[in-house]
Design a protein around this motif. Sequence first.
Motif, PDB file in Angstrom:
ATOM      1  N   ARG A  62       0.794  -1.276   0.009  1.00 37.22           N
ATOM      2  CA  ARG A  62       0.074   0.039  -0.124  1.00 37.22           C
ATOM      3  C   ARG A  62       0.763   1.409  -0.104  1.00 37.22           C
ATOM      4  N   GLU A  63       2.156   1.043   0.563  1.00 38.44           N
ATOM      5  CA  GLU A  63       2.864   2.521   0.678  1.00 38.44           C
ATOM      6  C   GLU A  63       3.258   2.743  -0.629  1.00 38.44           C
ATOM      7  N   ALA A  64       3.631   1.703  -1.375  1.00 42.77           N
ATOM      8  CA  ALA A  64       4.154   2.096  -3.028  1.00 42.77           C
ATOM      9  C   ALA A  64       3.060   2.304  -3.799  1.00 42.77           C
ATOM     10  N   VAL A  65       1.902   1.924  -3.391  1.00 43.98           N
ATOM     11  CA  VAL A  65       0.610   2.334  -4.137  1.00 43.98           C
ATOM     12  C   VAL A  65       0.430   3.948  -4.045  1.00 43.98           C
ATOM     13  N   ASP A  66       0.506   4.431  -2.490  1.00 45.16           N
ATOM     14  CA  ASP A  66       0.411   5.587  -2.427  1.00 45.16           C
ATOM     15  C   ASP A  66       1.502   6.599  -2.970  1.00 45.16           C
ATOM     16  N   ALA A  67       2.706   5.855  -3.030  1.00 45.05           N
ATOM     17  CA  ALA A  67       3.837   6.883  -3.645  1.00 45.05           C
ATOM     18  C   ALA A  67       4.068   7.053  -5.113  1.00 45.05           C
ATOM     19  N   VAL A  68       3.094   6.195  -5.873  1.00 44.75           N
ATOM     20  CA  VAL A  68       3.354   6.160  -7.248  1.00 44.75           C
ATOM     21  C   VAL A  68       2.015   6.697  -7.739  1.00 44.75           C
ATOM     22  N   ASP A  69       1.756   7.916  -7.937  1.00 42.80           N
ATOM     23  CA  ASP A  69       0.430   8.724  -8.523  1.00 42.80           C
ATOM     24  C   ASP A  69       0.190   8.259  -9.845  1.00 42.80           C
ATOM     25  N   SER A  70       1.061   7.798 -10.680  1.00 42.50           N
ATOM     26  CA  SER A  70       0.772   7.407 -12.037  1.00 42.50           C
ATOM     27  C   SER A  70      -0.088   6.053 -11.945  1.00 42.50           C
ATOM     28  N   ALA A  71      -0.106   5.299 -10.713  1.00 43.24           N
ATOM     29  CA  ALA A  71      -0.897   4.247 -10.668  1.00 43.24           C
ATOM     30  C   ALA A  71      -2.365   4.369 -10.463  1.00 43.24           C
ATOM     31  N   LEU A  72      -2.500   5.562  -9.767  1.00 49.86           N
ATOM     32  CA  LEU A  72      -3.928   5.993  -9.656  1.00 49.86           C
ATOM     33  C   LEU A  72      -4.879   6.079 -10.833  1.00 49.86           C
ATOM     34  N   VAL A  73      -5.907   5.129 -11.037  1.00 51.34           N
ATOM     35  CA  VAL A  73      -6.907   5.439 -12.130  1.00 51.34           C
ATOM     36  C   VAL A  73      -8.255   6.072 -11.691  1.00 51.34           C
ATOM     37  N   ALA A  74      -8.791   5.824 -10.388  1.00 54.27           N
ATOM     38  CA  ALA A  74     -10.072   6.338 -10.000  1.00 54.27           C
ATOM     39  C   ALA A  74     -10.126   6.432  -8.552  1.00 54.27           C
ATOM     40  N   GLU A  75     -10.971   7.115  -8.003  1.00 53.44           N
ATOM     41  CA  GLU A  75     -11.210   6.982  -6.523  1.00 53.44           C
ATOM     42  C   GLU A  75     -12.830   6.955  -6.476  1.00 53.44           C
ATOM     43  N   ALA A  76     -13.262   6.160  -5.538  1.00 54.75           N
ATOM     44  CA  ALA A  76     -14.657   5.866  -5.218  1.00 54.75           C
ATOM     45  C   ALA A  76     -14.963   6.664  -3.919  1.00 54.75           C
ATOM     46  N   TYR A  77     -16.193   7.513  -3.937  1.00 59.58           N
ATOM     47  CA  TYR A  77     -16.738   8.232  -2.800  1.00 59.58           C
ATOM     48  C   TYR A  77     -18.204   7.496  -2.685  1.00 59.58           C
ATOM     49  N   VAL A  78     -18.437   7.423  -1.497  1.00 60.58           N
ATOM     50  CA  VAL A  78     -19.668   7.093  -1.205  1.00 60.58           C
ATOM     51  C   VAL A  78     -20.564   8.067  -0.664  1.00 60.58           C
ATOM     52  N   HIS A  79     -21.868   8.249  -1.339  1.00 59.54           N
ATOM     53  CA  HIS A  79     -22.943   9.295  -0.625  1.00 59.54           C
ATOM     54  C   HIS A  79     -23.886   8.474   0.040  1.00 59.54           C
ATOM     55  N   PRO A  80     -24.878   9.065   0.666  1.00 63.29           N
ATOM     56  CA  PRO A  80     -25.873   8.164   0.999  1.00 63.29           C
ATOM     57  C   PRO A  80     -26.888   7.266   0.118  1.00 63.29           C
ATOM     58  N   ASP A  81     -26.780   7.803  -0.958  1.00 62.10           N
ATOM     59  CA  ASP A  81     -27.818   7.187  -1.951  1.00 62.10           C
ATOM     60  C   ASP A  81     -26.979   6.920  -3.438  1.00 62.10           C
ATOM     61  N   ARG A  82     -25.650   6.967  -3.382  1.00 60.64           N
ATOM     62  CA  ARG A  82     -24.944   6.682  -4.725  1.00 60.64           C
ATOM     63  C   ARG A  82     -23.419   6.595  -4.407  1.00 60.64           C
ATOM     64  N   VAL A  83     -22.754   6.007  -5.589  1.00 54.88           N
ATOM     65  CA  VAL A  83     -21.412   6.143  -5.521  1.00 54.88           C
ATOM     66  C   VAL A  83     -20.772   7.250  -6.668  1.00 54.88           C
ATOM     67  N   ARG A  84     -20.007   8.009  -6.277  1.00 49.92           N
ATOM     68  CA  ARG A  84     -19.241   9.037  -7.265  1.00 49.92           C
ATOM     69  C   ARG A  84     -17.757   8.219  -7.431  1.00 49.92           C
ATOM     70  N   ILE A  85     -17.397   7.997  -8.670  1.00 51.28           N
ATOM     71  CA  ILE A  85     -16.162   7.574  -9.289  1.00 51.28           C
ATOM     72  C   ILE A  85     -15.670   8.709 -10.023  1.00 51.28           C
ATOM     73  N   GLU A  86     -14.279   9.153  -9.282  1.00 55.24           N
ATOM     74  CA  GLU A  86     -13.601  10.086 -10.078  1.00 55.24           C
ATOM     75  C   GLU A  86     -12.485   9.759 -10.729  1.00 55.24           C
ATOM     76  N   PHE A  87     -12.535   9.673 -11.982  1.00 54.84           N
ATOM     77  CA  PHE A  87     -11.658   9.212 -13.080  1.00 54.84           C
ATOM     78  C   PHE A  87     -10.403  10.256 -13.199  1.00 54.84           C
ATOM     79  N   VAL A  88      -9.264   9.948 -12.762  1.00 51.54           N
ATOM     80  CA  VAL A  88      -8.197  11.017 -12.854  1.00 51.54           C
ATOM     81  C   VAL A  88      -7.609  11.159 -14.580  1.00 51.54           C
ATOM     82  N   GLY A  89      -7.579  12.208 -14.788  1.00 47.93           N
ATOM     83  CA  GLY A  89      -7.294  12.513 -16.301  1.00 47.93           C
ATOM     84  C   GLY A  89      -5.834  12.540 -16.502  1.00 47.93           C
ATOM     85  N   GLY A  90      -4.782  12.720 -15.867  1.00 50.07           N
ATOM     86  CA  GLY A  90      -3.419  12.512 -16.105  1.00 50.07           C
ATOM     87  C   GLY A  90      -2.742  13.557 -15.101  1.00 50.07           C
TER      88      GLY A  90
END
Length: 159
Positions: A62-90
């Motif tokens: 997990r530390e390597a994942v955090d250190a390598v920003d280029s590995a990030l594809v998306a982040e998932a955020y939970v709301h009370p009634d849905r999920v928001r996926i944020e895709f990173v552009g570059g």
Amino acid sequence: MVADRLTDGVRIGQLLASEVSGNRGRLRDLALADADPDVEPTADGALAYRIVREGEAGDGDREAVDAVDSALVAEAYVHPDRVRIEFVGGDADSEADAVDSSESSAAPDLAEIAAAAADEAGLRVRPKAVRPPRTLVFVEDGAQVKRALPVLSAVVDAI
């Protein structure tokens, strides 16, 4: 016909996480990082987990994942009634270098690819004007989780 829809954001997030981590097809290179199993949904969205390229992260370190920003594809955020996926552009640095290098300008715009794939899948999409640019994809019920998978596949194929 089913009368009830799954609209619990935490449960939708769990279904999406299960689909990503259990997929051995086109999504096999993706992994979950920084997962919070006790995440509480908020109106603004609480970070539940990150979706990263496993090949960049090594053996789940997990530390390597955090250190390598280029590995990030998306982040998932939970709301009370849905999920928001944020895709990173570059990477913002690579965008600045794109003026100087024709090689950098040939890199795919992952935010645009995610937006086009999500629109084609019938999901609600919206751009987020930040650096680096992001695309927000909303998964508003359990049935839409399957529609989000081709979006992830399109982004993986473009990487």
